[in-house]
Design a protein around this motif. Structure first.
Motif, PDB file in Angstrom:
ATOM      1  N   ILE A   5     -23.026  22.455   0.574  1.00  0.00           N
ATOM      2  CA  ILE A   5     -22.209  21.947  -0.607  1.00  0.00           C
ATOM      3  C   ILE A   5     -21.234  21.161  -0.170  1.00  0.00           C
ATOM      4  N   VAL A   6     -21.031  19.893  -0.365  1.00  0.00           N
ATOM      5  CA  VAL A   6     -19.921  19.239  -0.411  1.00  0.00           C
ATOM      6  C   VAL A   6     -18.613  19.034  -1.242  1.00  0.00           C
ATOM      7  N   GLY A   7     -19.150  19.410  -2.334  1.00  0.00           N
ATOM      8  CA  GLY A   7     -17.863  19.440  -3.502  1.00  0.00           C
ATOM      9  C   GLY A   7     -18.488  19.877  -4.806  1.00  0.00           C
ATOM     10  N   HIS A   8     -17.605  20.112  -5.764  1.00  0.00           N
ATOM     11  CA  HIS A   8     -17.841  20.435  -7.042  1.00  0.00           C
ATOM     12  C   HIS A   8     -16.945  19.631  -8.112  1.00  0.00           C
ATOM     13  N   VAL A   9     -17.685  19.843  -9.295  1.00  0.00           N
ATOM     14  CA  VAL A   9     -17.022  19.509 -10.524  1.00  0.00           C
ATOM     15  C   VAL A   9     -17.023  20.234 -11.582  1.00  0.00           C
ATOM     16  N   ILE A  60     -13.594  14.994 -26.360  1.00  0.00           N
ATOM     17  CA  ILE A  60     -13.878  14.364 -25.278  1.00  0.00           C
ATOM     18  C   ILE A  60     -14.338  15.231 -24.380  1.00  0.00           C
ATOM     19  N   GLY A  61     -15.053  14.294 -23.203  1.00  0.00           N
ATOM     20  CA  GLY A  61     -15.176  15.187 -21.837  1.00  0.00           C
ATOM     21  C   GLY A  61     -13.935  15.490 -21.064  1.00  0.00           C
ATOM     22  N   TYR A  62     -13.604  16.547 -20.458  1.00  0.00           N
ATOM     23  CA  TYR A  62     -12.579  16.572 -19.531  1.00  0.00           C
ATOM     24  C   TYR A  62     -12.999  17.120 -18.212  1.00  0.00           C
ATOM     25  N   VAL A  63     -12.298  16.644 -17.118  1.00  0.00           N
ATOM     26  CA  VAL A  63     -12.344  17.203 -15.841  1.00  0.00           C
ATOM     27  C   VAL A  63     -11.526  18.151 -15.598  1.00  0.00           C
ATOM     28  N   PHE A  64     -11.872  19.355 -15.439  1.00  0.00           N
ATOM     29  CA  PHE A  64     -10.647  20.521 -15.101  1.00  0.00           C
ATOM     30  C   PHE A  64     -10.472  20.477 -13.747  1.00  0.00           C
ATOM     31  N   ASP A  65     -11.606  20.239 -12.892  1.00  0.00           N
ATOM     32  CA  ASP A  65     -11.588  20.510 -11.388  1.00  0.00           C
ATOM     33  C   ASP A  65     -12.490  19.642 -10.756  1.00  0.00           C
ATOM     34  N   VAL A  66     -12.042  19.011  -9.613  1.00  0.00           N
ATOM     35  CA  VAL A  66     -12.985  18.063  -8.988  1.00  0.00           C
ATOM     36  C   VAL A  66     -12.333  18.311  -7.521  1.00  0.00           C
ATOM     37  N   GLU A  67     -13.334  18.596  -6.539  1.00  0.00           N
ATOM     38  CA  GLU A  67     -12.996  18.902  -5.312  1.00  0.00           C
ATOM     39  C   GLU A  67     -13.968  18.581  -4.196  1.00  0.00           C
ATOM     40  N   VAL A  68     -13.626  18.070  -3.151  1.00  0.00           N
ATOM     41  CA  VAL A  68     -14.446  17.644  -2.157  1.00  0.00           C
ATOM     42  C   VAL A  68     -14.043  18.573  -1.090  1.00  0.00           C
ATOM     43  N   ARG A  69     -15.179  19.149  -0.238  1.00  0.00           N
ATOM     44  CA  ARG A  69     -14.741  20.204   0.766  1.00  0.00           C
ATOM     45  C   ARG A  69     -13.836  19.148   2.191  1.00  0.00           C
ATOM     46  N   GLU A  70     -12.690  19.871   2.574  1.00  0.00           N
ATOM     47  CA  GLU A  70     -11.772  19.123   3.323  1.00  0.00           C
ATOM     48  C   GLU A  70     -12.597  18.479   4.353  1.00  0.00           C
ATOM     49  N   ASP A  71     -13.436  19.071   5.083  1.00  0.00           N
ATOM     50  CA  ASP A  71     -14.191  18.244   6.077  1.00  0.00           C
ATOM     51  C   ASP A  71     -15.021  17.114   5.785  1.00  0.00           C
ATOM     52  N   ARG A  72     -15.473  16.923   4.391  1.00  0.00           N
ATOM     53  CA  ARG A  72     -16.275  15.917   3.820  1.00  0.00           C
ATOM     54  C   ARG A  72     -15.615  14.746   3.260  1.00  0.00           C
ATOM     55  N   ARG A  73     -14.385  14.583   3.389  1.00  0.00           N
ATOM     56  CA  ARG A  73     -13.570  13.598   2.590  1.00  0.00           C
ATOM     57  C   ARG A  73     -13.538  12.591   3.165  1.00  0.00           C
ATOM     58  N   GLY A  74     -13.219  11.415   2.316  1.00  0.00           N
ATOM     59  CA  GLY A  74     -13.360  10.102   3.016  1.00  0.00           C
ATOM     60  C   GLY A  74     -14.444   9.300   2.995  1.00  0.00           C
ATOM     61  N   HIS A  75     -15.743  10.003   2.379  1.00  0.00           N
ATOM     62  CA  HIS A  75     -16.816   9.338   2.414  1.00  0.00           C
ATOM     63  C   HIS A  75     -17.357   8.980   0.802  1.00  0.00           C
ATOM     64  N   GLY A  76     -16.486   8.975   0.072  1.00  0.00           N
ATOM     65  CA  GLY A  76     -16.908   8.561  -1.453  1.00  0.00           C
ATOM     66  C   GLY A  76     -17.484   9.653  -1.984  1.00  0.00           C
ATOM     67  N   HIS A  77     -17.302  10.862  -1.589  1.00  0.00           N
ATOM     68  CA  HIS A  77     -18.085  12.121  -2.433  1.00  0.00           C
ATOM     69  C   HIS A  77     -17.195  12.344  -3.783  1.00  0.00           C
ATOM     70  N   GLY A  78     -16.014  12.149  -3.643  1.00  0.00           N
ATOM     71  CA  GLY A  78     -15.143  12.272  -5.080  1.00  0.00           C
ATOM     72  C   GLY A  78     -15.704  11.336  -6.038  1.00  0.00           C
TER      73      GLY A  78
END
Length: 279
Positions: free
Chosen positions: A193-197, A211-229
């Motif tokens: 699992i690299v992240g969740h929303v 409306i739709g609302y994003v309450f939390d979006v997170e990419v695992r720290e060691d998986r950041r910088g690859h466009g997963h967000g």
């Protein structure tokens, strides 16, 4: 010129413990405007809100607004408040400038996107699926503490930050993962699992329409910088459309520059600034 505040009635105490009071802004005893202040039940009794401040057109540009705002701060200190916040629409730069002159700083902002074309599918090797009950339990075990730390890092006293985090999670997830209109999805690469929303229907808009609302979006720290967000936010758009909604909102802390740049690049526009000041 003597600018003073005159209560228009007693303090209104709500069932949730919040206090509200309105005042006439007076110049030598004559009303020239009005102000409303209160406490914010989400943060607790020491957190204040400047709900509104109005000076009549004929009496503006003479410093009465500044004097009235400073007078409300003295009232709030008497209530035991340690911070005061206010909300300013993004299309009101004059109000933002006024607040900045009084010492308020931007803590966060709300953003909104009008959904247009369908989003691209996740890149090769990535799949999205609903979060399982077990995964939700793991996430929930740290969610309150994590959100508390997010607010505390932005200058909110720890007791206020924890109160808000606890109340928000309880109000938004009364049935946990089964809460109606709520989606928790994870982004997976292989078995990882690299992240969740976390997405839900929401009505925090001037028109109070859903409306739709994003309450939390997170990419695992060691998986950041690859466009997963970006991929997770595309997923949030897709889920929003499935709900029959055409707008997607979110909240971002002003100091979270990478997230802010990502949202702007995806077409989100600021709708409201949330400003705060230590009393």
């Amino acid at each position: 010129m003597t600018t003073t505040l005159r209560p228009t009635g007693p303090i209104d105490e709500g069932a949730d413990g919040a206090r509200t009071r309105t005042y006439d802004v007076c110049d030598n005893g004559r009303p020239v405007g009005a102000v409303e202040i209160g406490t914010d039940p989400r943060f607790g009794p020491t957190a204040a809100v400047l709900r509104s401040l109005r000076i009549d057109e004929a009496h503006r540009r003479r410093g009465r607004g500044t004097m009235a705002a400073l007078a409300t701060e003295e009232v709030l200190r008497g209530w035991g408040c340690t911070q005061v916040r206010l909300e300013v629409p993004a299309d009101d730069p004059a109000a933002r400038g006024f607040a900045a002159a009084l010492g308020y700083t931007a803590r966060s902002r709300n953003m909104l996107k009008e959904l247009g074309e369908p989003v691209p599918a996740p890149p090769a090797g990535l799949t999205a699926r609903p979060m399982t009950e077990r995964e939700f339990t793991v996430w929930m075990s740290t969610a309150v503490d994590t959100y508390t730390r997010e607010w505390s890092r932005r200058g909110v006293p720890e007791d206020q930050a924890r109160r808000k985090s606890e109340r928000d999670h309880a109000a938004l997830l009364p049935q946990g993962l089964a809460t109606e209109g709520t989606h928790f999805h994870v982004l997976v690469h292989g078995d990882d699992i690299v992240g969740h929303v976390w997405l839900a229907r929401h009505r925090e808009t001037p028109r109070h329409d859903p409306i739709g609302y994003v309450f939390d979006v997170e990419v695992r720290e060691d998986r950041r910088g690859h466009g997963h967000g970006r991929t997770l936010l595309h997923l949030a758009e897709d889920l929003t459309r499935r709900e029959g909604l055409d707008r997607l909102g979110l909240h971002v802390f002003e100091s979270n520059t990478p997230a802010l740049r990502l949202y702007q690049s995806l077409g989100y526009a600021t709708t409201r600034y949330n400003l705060a000041k230590t009393l």
